[in-house]
Design an enzyme around this catalytic site. Structure first.
Site, PDB file in Angstrom:
ATOM      1  N   HIS A 178       0.846  -1.192   0.000  1.00  0.00           N
ATOM      2  CA  HIS A 178       0.000   0.000   0.000  1.00  0.00           C
ATOM      3  C   HIS A 178       0.875   1.234   0.000  1.00  0.00           C
ATOM      4  O   HIS A 178       1.859   1.318   0.737  1.00  0.00           O
ATOM      5  CB  HIS A 178      -0.911   0.047   1.232  1.00  0.00           C
ATOM      6  CG  HIS A 178      -1.730   1.300   1.303  1.00  0.00           C
ATOM      7  ND1 HIS A 178      -2.887   1.468   0.573  1.00  0.00           N
ATOM      8  CD2 HIS A 178      -1.533   2.461   1.987  1.00  0.00           C
ATOM      9  CE1 HIS A 178      -3.372   2.683   0.814  1.00  0.00           C
ATOM     10  NE2 HIS A 178      -2.566   3.300   1.663  1.00  0.00           N
TER      11      HIS A 178
ATOM     12  N   ASP B 149     -15.551   2.366   7.370  1.00  0.00           N
ATOM     13  CA  ASP B 149     -14.473   3.259   6.972  1.00  0.00           C
ATOM     14  C   ASP B 149     -14.873   4.091   5.762  1.00  0.00           C
ATOM     15  O   ASP B 149     -14.561   5.283   5.679  1.00  0.00           O
ATOM     16  CB  ASP B 149     -13.209   2.468   6.652  1.00  0.00           C
ATOM     17  CG  ASP B 149     -12.126   3.360   6.089  1.00  0.00           C
ATOM     18  OD1 ASP B 149     -11.609   4.200   6.849  1.00  0.00           O
ATOM     19  OD2 ASP B 149     -11.822   3.255   4.885  1.00  0.00           O
TER      20      ASP B 149
ATOM     21  N   ARG C 266     -14.927  12.660   6.925  1.00  0.00           N
ATOM     22  CA  ARG C 266     -13.663  13.304   7.261  1.00  0.00           C
ATOM     23  C   ARG C 266     -13.199  14.225   6.146  1.00  0.00           C
ATOM     24  O   ARG C 266     -12.619  15.289   6.382  1.00  0.00           O
ATOM     25  CB  ARG C 266     -12.602  12.244   7.552  1.00  0.00           C
ATOM     26  CG  ARG C 266     -12.830  11.487   8.854  1.00  0.00           C
ATOM     27  CD  ARG C 266     -11.937  10.269   8.950  1.00  0.00           C
ATOM     28  NE  ARG C 266     -10.533  10.656   8.814  1.00  0.00           N
ATOM     29  CZ  ARG C 266      -9.612   9.894   8.213  1.00  0.00           C
ATOM     30  NH1 ARG C 266      -9.949   8.739   7.676  1.00  0.00           N
ATOM     31  NH2 ARG C 266      -8.365  10.303   8.155  1.00  0.00           N
TER      32      ARG C 266
ATOM     33  N   SER D 292      -7.969   3.700   8.949  1.00  0.00           N
ATOM     34  CA  SER D 292      -8.638   3.681   7.656  1.00  0.00           C
ATOM     35  C   SER D 292      -7.884   2.784   6.673  1.00  0.00           C
ATOM     36  O   SER D 292      -8.468   1.929   6.011  1.00  0.00           O
ATOM     37  CB  SER D 292      -8.731   5.108   7.104  1.00  0.00           C
ATOM     38  OG  SER D 292      -9.282   5.117   5.804  1.00  0.00           O
TER      39      SER D 292
ATOM     40  N   LYS E 126      -8.916  -1.782   5.828  1.00  0.00           N
ATOM     41  CA  LYS E 126      -9.159  -2.370   4.509  1.00  0.00           C
ATOM     42  C   LYS E 126      -8.105  -3.417   4.161  1.00  0.00           C
ATOM     43  O   LYS E 126      -8.414  -4.458   3.585  1.00  0.00           O
ATOM     44  CB  LYS E 126      -9.198  -1.265   3.447  1.00  0.00           C
ATOM     45  CG  LYS E 126     -10.362  -0.301   3.611  1.00  0.00           C
ATOM     46  CD  LYS E 126     -10.478   0.651   2.444  1.00  0.00           C
ATOM     47  CE  LYS E 126      -9.401   1.707   2.430  1.00  0.00           C
ATOM     48  NZ  LYS E 126      -9.564   2.712   3.508  1.00  0.00           N
TER      49      LYS E 126
END
Length: 455
Positions: free
Chosen positions: A112, A193, A200, A215, A219
Site C-alpha cells: 500500500h 471506513d 472526514r 482507515s 481495509k
C-alpha cells in the site's frame, strides 16, 4: 466483491455491545452517541464497548453523520492510544466481511502506498511479485485531487475492468500464470471506513494519525493478505510533509498490522519530486510497461525493485526480483493480469488532443521540480478529480523531459502538458509558476529515495 461469490469469505460483523457501566447501550440513541463524543472531547480513553458500539451504530445509521463528525474532530484534537486505535480498526473491519486466502497454493502479500505524484509503482510491482511466486491481492482506489489513482490509470487500457468478484479474484490468484489482481474494494469491505472517510474529507478531520492508520489498515487487514509492505511517502507531493509525521504514521500502521496477525513492514520514501517522467493515467501505464520491458526511469525501477524485495522476503520466497524483471517473466504476468480483467495489453493507449510545451527560461541545472506543483497541474489538466465520482481524462497529464540534476539550455523543453480541454492550460501553468528552480551550479546532488524502514 460481496458475500454472493466468496466460497472462503467469512462474515465478521460485530454484535451490538451490551449495556455496561462504562459503555453505551446496544439499543443506542442520540444521547448515547453524545456520551461517547463528550468522553473523547474531555480527553478520556474510550472503552472497547464504546468503540464497538459507536462504529457499529454509525454503520447501521443509529449514530448520525453530524455526531460521528463531532467524534472525529474530538479524536483529531485528543488523539487515541494504541489500544483505542487497534480496537477502532478492529471495529471497522468488523463492520463488513473479511476475505480469507489461506488455502491458496502460494503465499499472499500486498503493498500500500499513501499516495504521491507519478506514483505508478503498483503497476509494474504487482505482476513482478506474482512472477516471483507470490499471490498479490491488490485492492486499489481512484485518485482525488493531486494524487493519481491506480484504478484510473488501469482504466485507460481498453476493456480493463476494476470490479472483480471474490470467486474470480480467487481464480486469478491461484493461477500460476497470473497470481495477481488489481481491483476495486467491494462495498462490504470495511463499510464503516468508507462512510467515515467521506465525512472526514468534508469536515476537516483527515489529519489524524489514528484515523488515517485505522482507515488504511482496516481495509488491508480485511483484504485477507498474510503480509503487507507499506510505502509511506514524505515530502511536498505527499500527504505527510515531514519525516517525523511519516514515521509516526508508519509505526502506527505496522503495529496495527502485526497486532492483527499480518506481517507488516513500512518504507519511508521521498516525494518532493514526482516519480518517473510522467504524471497522468495512460502515460503512467506506458511508463510502467517500459519498466516491465527492462527500461523505464531509474527512480521507478529502483523503488519497484526495493518494494518487490521487501514483499518477496515477507512472503518467505527466495528469489531476486531483478532477475525476474530481466528475464521477461514479470511482463508475462502483466499481460496475463490485464487480460484476466478484460483488458487488451496490446491496444493503443489514449492520447490527449492538445499539448503545450513549457520551456526553460535560462540555462543551468534543474535543481527542483516540485511534486505538488506537477500534481496540481496534472489534476487541472484533467488527470484527476475534485470530487468522488467525477470522470478523468485518460490522456491528460504532465510529461517531464528533465528531472532535478539535469543540465538544460534556455529554450529546451522541460515539460509537455497534455489535455483534451485547452482551456485547462492556464490553470496548469499557474500551478507550475513556483515549481521549477534552475541554478548555474553543477554541484547539486540528488537526495535519497528511500528514507527509512520500520518493522
Amino acid at each position: 466483491m460481496g458475500n454472493s461469490s466468496g466460497t472462503n469469505e467469512r462474515s465478521t460483523h460485530l454484535p451490538p455491545v451490551a449495556t455496561t457501566e462504562s459503555g453505551p447501550k446496544a439499543r443506542g440513541d442520540g444521547l448515547e452517541a453524545v456520551s461517547v463524543i463528550t468522553a473523547k472531547r474531555d480527553g478520556a480513553e474510550l472503552s472497547d464497548a464504546q468503540i464497538d458500539w459507536v462504529v457499529d451504530a454509525f454503520t447501521r445509521g443509529i449514530v448520525a453523520d453530524e455526531q460521528m463528525s463531532a467524534l472525529a474532530m474530538a479524536i483529531v484534537w485528543r488523539g487515541m492510544t494504541r489500544r483505542e486505535t487497534a480496537r477502532w480498526t478492529a471495529a471497522m473491519i468488523g463492520s463488513g466481511s473479511r476475505m480469507d486466502f489461506t488455502d491458496l497454493p502460494r503465499p499472499t502479500v500486498d503493498k500500500h502506498s499513501t499516495g504521491g505524484v507519478g506514483d505508478k509503482i503498483t503497476l509494474p510491482l504487482t505482476p513482478l511479485v506474482a512472477a516471483c511466486g507470490a499471490a498479490v491481492p491488490q485492492l486499489s482506489g481512484r485518485g482525488l485531487g493531486h494524487t493519481g489513482g491506480t484504478l484510473d490509470k488501469l482504466e485507460s487500457i481498453p476493456g480493463w475492468q476494476a470490479d472483480v468478484t471474490v470467486s474470480r479474484m480467487r481464480e486469478i490468484l491461484a493461477d500460476p500464470a497470473i497470481g495477481a489482481v488489481i481491483c476495486a474494494a467491494g462495498a462490504d469491505l470495511a463499510p464503516a471506513d468508507k462512510r467515515l472517510y467521506a465525512l472526514r474529507d468534508v469536515t476537516g478531520t483527515v489529519e489524524s494519525i489514528p484515523l488515517i492508520a485505522s482507515s488504511i489498515m482496516s481495509k488491508k487487514i480485511a483484504e485477507g493478505t498474510a503480509a503487507l509492505v507499506l510505502d509511506v511517502k514524505v515530502g511536498s507531493g505527499a500527504f505527510l510533509k515531514t519525516l517525523d509525521g511519516a514515521r509516526e504514521l508508519a509505526t502506527a500502521m505496522v503495529e496495527l498490522g502485526r497486532d492483527a496477525g499480518v506481517q507488516t513492514v513500512a518504507l519511508l520514501t521521498a516525494m518532493d519530486t514526482p516519480l518517473g517522467r510522467t504524471a497522468g493515467n495512460a502515460m503512467e501505464v506506458a511508463e510502467s510497461v517500459e519498466v516491465l520491458a527492462g527500461g523505464g526511469p531509474a527512480d521507478v525501477v529502483e523503488l519497484t525493485l526495493t518494494l518487490a524485495r521487501e514483499m518477496v522476503a515477507q512472503a518467505g520466497l527466495h528469489v531476486d526480483p531483478a532477475d525476474v524483471l530481466a528475464d521477461g517473466r514479470a511482463m508475462d504476468h502483466w499481460r496475463a493480469m490485464i487480460q484476466a480483467q478484460g483488458g487488451d495489453p496490446d491496444a493503443a493507449l489514449p492520447v490527449a488532443r492538445h499539448t503545450e510545451i513549457v520551456r526553460a527560461e535560462s540555462s543551468g541545472v534543474l535543481t527542483r521540480l516540485d511534486a505538488m506543483g506537477v500534481g496540481v497541474a496534472a489534476w487541472r489538466l484533467g488527470a484527476g478529480r475534485a470530487r468522488q465520482g467525477e470522470k478523468v481524462q485518460a490522456g491528460a497529464g504532465v510529461e517531464m523531459h528533465a528531472k532535478p540534476g539535469d543540465s538544460v539550455v534556455a529554450g529546451q523543453p522541460l515539460l509537455t502538458l497534455h489535455t483534451d480541454t485547452p482551456a485547462a492550460f492556464a490553470g496548469a501553468l499557474a500551478a507550475l509558476t513556483d515549481a521549477i528552480t534552475m541554478e548555474t551550479s553543477s554541484e547539486w546532488k540528488p537526495g535519497e529515495l528511500i528514507l527509512g524502514r520500520i518493522g
